[in-house]
Every structure is written in structure tokens, then in C-alpha cells.
Design an enzyme around this catalytic site. Sequence first.
Site, PDB file in Angstrom:
ATOM      1  N   TYR A 139       0.848  -1.199   0.000  1.00 40.75           N
ATOM      2  CA  TYR A 139       0.000   0.000   0.000  1.00 40.75           C
ATOM      3  C   TYR A 139       0.880   1.243   0.000  1.00 40.75           C
ATOM      4  O   TYR A 139       1.924   1.272   0.669  1.00 40.75           O
ATOM      5  CB  TYR A 139      -0.891  -0.020   1.258  1.00 40.75           C
ATOM      6  CG  TYR A 139      -1.809   1.173   1.373  1.00 40.75           C
ATOM      7  CD1 TYR A 139      -2.873   1.342   0.497  1.00 40.75           C
ATOM      8  CD2 TYR A 139      -1.600   2.149   2.345  1.00 40.75           C
ATOM      9  CE1 TYR A 139      -3.717   2.442   0.590  1.00 40.75           C
ATOM     10  CE2 TYR A 139      -2.440   3.246   2.450  1.00 40.75           C
ATOM     11  CZ  TYR A 139      -3.491   3.389   1.568  1.00 40.75           C
ATOM     12  OH  TYR A 139      -4.314   4.488   1.667  1.00 40.75           O
ATOM     13  N   ASP A 184      -3.057   5.567  -2.558  1.00 42.49           N
ATOM     14  CA  ASP A 184      -4.011   6.521  -1.992  1.00 42.49           C
ATOM     15  C   ASP A 184      -4.079   7.734  -2.922  1.00 42.49           C
ATOM     16  O   ASP A 184      -3.078   8.426  -3.120  1.00 42.49           O
ATOM     17  CB  ASP A 184      -3.451   6.930  -0.611  1.00 42.49           C
ATOM     18  CG  ASP A 184      -4.376   7.811   0.186  1.00 42.49           C
ATOM     19  OD1 ASP A 184      -5.376   8.292  -0.355  1.00 42.49           O
ATOM     20  OD2 ASP A 184      -4.064   8.009   1.385  1.00 42.49           O
ATOM     21  N   ASP A 227      -1.145  15.336   7.005  1.00 43.54           N
ATOM     22  CA  ASP A 227      -1.991  14.713   5.974  1.00 43.54           C
ATOM     23  C   ASP A 227      -3.303  15.491   5.858  1.00 43.54           C
ATOM     24  O   ASP A 227      -4.362  15.020   6.279  1.00 43.54           O
ATOM     25  CB  ASP A 227      -2.238  13.251   6.390  1.00 43.54           C
ATOM     26  CG  ASP A 227      -3.042  12.475   5.376  1.00 43.54           C
ATOM     27  OD1 ASP A 227      -3.108  12.891   4.203  1.00 43.54           O
ATOM     28  OD2 ASP A 227      -3.612  11.433   5.760  1.00 43.54           O
ATOM     29  N   ASN A 258      -9.167  -0.736   7.098  1.00 46.73           N
ATOM     30  CA  ASN A 258      -7.979   0.080   7.377  1.00 46.73           C
ATOM     31  C   ASN A 258      -7.558  -0.139   8.828  1.00 46.73           C
ATOM     32  O   ASN A 258      -8.166   0.412   9.745  1.00 46.73           O
ATOM     33  CB  ASN A 258      -8.340   1.550   7.115  1.00 46.73           C
ATOM     34  CG  ASN A 258      -7.197   2.501   7.439  1.00 46.73           C
ATOM     35  OD1 ASN A 258      -6.072   2.082   7.712  1.00 46.73           O
ATOM     36  ND2 ASN A 258      -7.493   3.799   7.408  1.00 46.73           N
ATOM     37  N   HIS A 265      -7.511   4.437  -4.419  1.00 46.01           N
ATOM     38  CA  HIS A 265      -8.815   4.749  -3.819  1.00 46.01           C
ATOM     39  C   HIS A 265      -9.024   6.254  -3.806  1.00 46.01           C
ATOM     40  O   HIS A 265      -8.093   7.034  -3.643  1.00 46.01           O
ATOM     41  CB  HIS A 265      -9.010   4.119  -2.440  1.00 46.01           C
ATOM     42  CG  HIS A 265      -8.044   4.506  -1.373  1.00 46.01           C
ATOM     43  ND1 HIS A 265      -8.072   5.724  -0.734  1.00 46.01           N
ATOM     44  CD2 HIS A 265      -7.022   3.814  -0.817  1.00 46.01           C
ATOM     45  CE1 HIS A 265      -7.115   5.753   0.176  1.00 46.01           C
ATOM     46  NE2 HIS A 265      -6.445   4.615   0.134  1.00 46.01           N
ATOM     47  N   CYS A 295      -6.845  13.469   7.273  1.00 41.20           N
ATOM     48  CA  CYS A 295      -6.756  12.069   7.691  1.00 41.20           C
ATOM     49  C   CYS A 295      -8.132  11.594   8.154  1.00 41.20           C
ATOM     50  O   CYS A 295      -8.826  12.304   8.879  1.00 41.20           O
ATOM     51  CB  CYS A 295      -5.736  11.936   8.821  1.00 41.20           C
ATOM     52  SG  CYS A 295      -5.927  10.419   9.767  1.00 41.20           S
TER      53      CYS A 295
HETATM   54  C1  LIG Z   1      -5.249   5.326   4.993  1.00 40.71           C
HETATM   55  C2  LIG Z   1      -4.850   6.742   5.050  1.00 40.71           C
HETATM   56  O1  LIG Z   1      -5.665   7.480   4.160  1.00 40.71           O
HETATM   57  C3  LIG Z   1      -3.409   6.944   4.568  1.00 40.71           C
HETATM   58  O2  LIG Z   1      -3.131   8.010   4.002  1.00 40.71           O
HETATM   59  O3  LIG Z   1      -2.582   6.078   4.802  1.00 40.71           O
HETATM   60  C4  LIG Z   1      -4.918   7.358   6.488  1.00 40.71           C
HETATM   61  C5  LIG Z   1      -4.149   6.571   7.513  1.00 40.71           C
HETATM   62  C6  LIG Z   1      -3.920   7.274   8.855  1.00 40.71           C
HETATM   63  O4  LIG Z   1      -3.805   8.500   8.900  1.00 40.71           O
HETATM   64  O5  LIG Z   1      -3.786   6.565   9.837  1.00 40.71           O
HETATM   65  C7  LIG Z   1      -6.387   7.545   6.871  1.00 40.71           C
HETATM   66  O6  LIG Z   1      -6.953   8.600   6.561  1.00 40.71           O
HETATM   67  O7  LIG Z   1      -6.953   6.622   7.467  1.00 40.71           O
HETATM   68 MG   LIG Z   2      -4.783   8.960   3.063  1.00 39.12          MG
END
Ligand SMILES: C[C@](O)(C(=O)O)[C@H](CC(=O)O)C(=O)O
Ligand SMILES: [Mg+2]
Length: 301
Positions: A48, A89, A62, A213, A116, A126
Site C-alpha cells: 500500500y 491513496d 496529511d 484500514n 482509492h 486524515c
Molecule cells: C489510509 C490513510 O488514508 C493513509 O493516508 O494512509 C490514512 C491513515 C492514517 O492517517 O492513519 C487515513 O486517513 O486513514
Molecule cells: Mg490517506
Amino acid sequence: MLYSAVPAQQKRADFRAALASGKTLQFPGAFNGVSAKLIQDKGFDGVYVSGAVTSADLGLPDIGLTTLSEMSLRAKQIARLVDVPVLADADTGFGEMLNLARTIQEFEDAGVAGIHIEDQVNPKRCGHLDGKAVVDEHTATQRIASAARARRDSNFVIMARTDIRAVEGLPATLDRIRALEDAGADAIFPEALMSLDEFEAVRAATSLPILANMTEFGKGQLYTKQQLHDVGVNLVIYPVSLLRAAMGAAERALDSLRSHGTLESEVGNMQTRSRLYELLDYEGYNDFDSSIFNFKLSPDQ
Ligand SMILES: C[C@](O)(C(=O)O)[C@H](CC(=O)O)C(=O)O
Ligand SMILES: [Mg+2]
């Protein structure tokens, strides 16, 4: 040597077949090229590529600051190293409908097996932070329909992520999933579900493969592969786990260096030089140039 010899088209066909196999696949998140090789070496089904990890790699939160170029470059750097499929992602698609179409083609060119796209408003955050907002059903389904229309390889997997659970609850999540399926999604990523029962409800609402997730320190609990298999989950990601593990080890090592003035006591926890060289296949490069690996490592290296 160098990159994977398995063509991207093949990895996409493999990914489709694996998603339809009834198995529960595990895709840990790679935080760089060699960690992707490690994931493959340990026998995982795929890799991933996380937006959160790529953001952290750039020293950024993020919250929608990373660009299509940054994300697709990172996806390409990882996808070309491994024979297994890579899921990347693509956040909210990096713009409006036409941008989203371009996003799909950029990720196809990066050699990943699928991406995705989520239904958060821009700028996204996030999925485990509070204060998320989602777009209406029309916009969410348009994103998926545009993505499906733009792809050139029909095996490229377009997974629809919905963040609606934390905003509007489970019934709205099930409605949203049905709409995303009708719009042409190949798989569903229900973000931040609160229990195994909720996964079961999602399973009952769609015939598409579903992703769980298993991110640490998030909203939900961490379930085992078996628990997720039993509720019909097809693919599990551990998006930030290896980065967290590596950063945890890095912190401990730095603390030890500060207090002892040497890393001697940490060496036992480190990956050895020979293991790193094995993962990077130094020996394989000798076929091209026999001067590359003409040295011997002792067993403790
Ligand atoms: C899956 C996710 O989109 C990611 O960017 O890895 C994140 C993971 C995280 O911040 O723990 C998410 O938004 O869940
Ligand atoms: Mg993400």
C-alpha cells in the site's frame, strides 16, 4: 536487478483475481522503496502507498497538501520495485472531475494496480481526525464515474472510499456504498468503522470487495486477519504501521545516542548490512558488472 519484470497489466489482473478469491489479502504500507521490497520478501499479497506516509515523508501533515505529482511519483517508485500489486491513496482525486481523470491516468502510468478516491470535501484530512466533512452523493458518485471513464486498463481497480461513517453514521454509510457501487466502483473502503458488526453490515450491503484500514491510534480497534476474514473483508491495509515502527526505533536509537554517546547498545536491533544488501540484491548486479559485489561480508555484518 533494478525493477520488477512483471508488467503492470499483469499485476492488475493478479489484483482483480486476488480480490475475487475469497481470501483476505494483507497490504502493509511501504514508507520507501526498500521497505516495499521487505514487504514482498516477507510474503505479503501486496503493498500500500499511503498519503499519510508520503505527507510525513515530506514533513507535512496529511491535510491535502501533497500533490498529484508527489503521490504518483512515490507510487511509481514503489510499484516498479515489486512483483505484487500496489494500491495507492489518491485522496479526493486532486481536483475536480477533469483533474480526477488525469489523476487516474497518471496512476496508471505509475504502474499501480489500483487507487482509492474518497468522498471528503477538499481539502481532505486524515480519516481518523475529527471535523471531517463529506461531499453530497451526486459529487461522490461523479468522482467514481469520472475515474472509471478515464481509465485505459479495464483491470485498473477504482476503489471508492467513503468517510461518511464518522459524519452521518452507519445507515448513511450503507446508502453511500450502494450509490458508489452503482456509479462503477470496483471495491469499497469504508473508513473509520466502529466495530466488526459494522463491517458485517457493509458486507451485507454490497457485493464488491471491501477494505479494512487497520491504522494504529485511529478511531477503530485493531482486528486480526481472521476476525476480518470472518466478517467478509477482502483486503486489509496497515498504512502507516511500518513508518510508526521505524520512527519508534529511530527515536529510541537517538535517545540512546544522546545518553550514551554511542549506538553500540542499539546495534542488535538494527537491520544488518548483509540483510540490506540482500534486499537490494547487490549480488544480482554482478551479472552486469562483476566488480560490484566482489567483496565478502563477515557473518556479523
Ligand atoms: C489510509 C490513510 O488514508 C493513509 O493516508 O494512509 C490514512 C491513515 C492514517 O492517517 O492513519 C487515513 O486517513 O486513514
Ligand atoms: Mg490517506
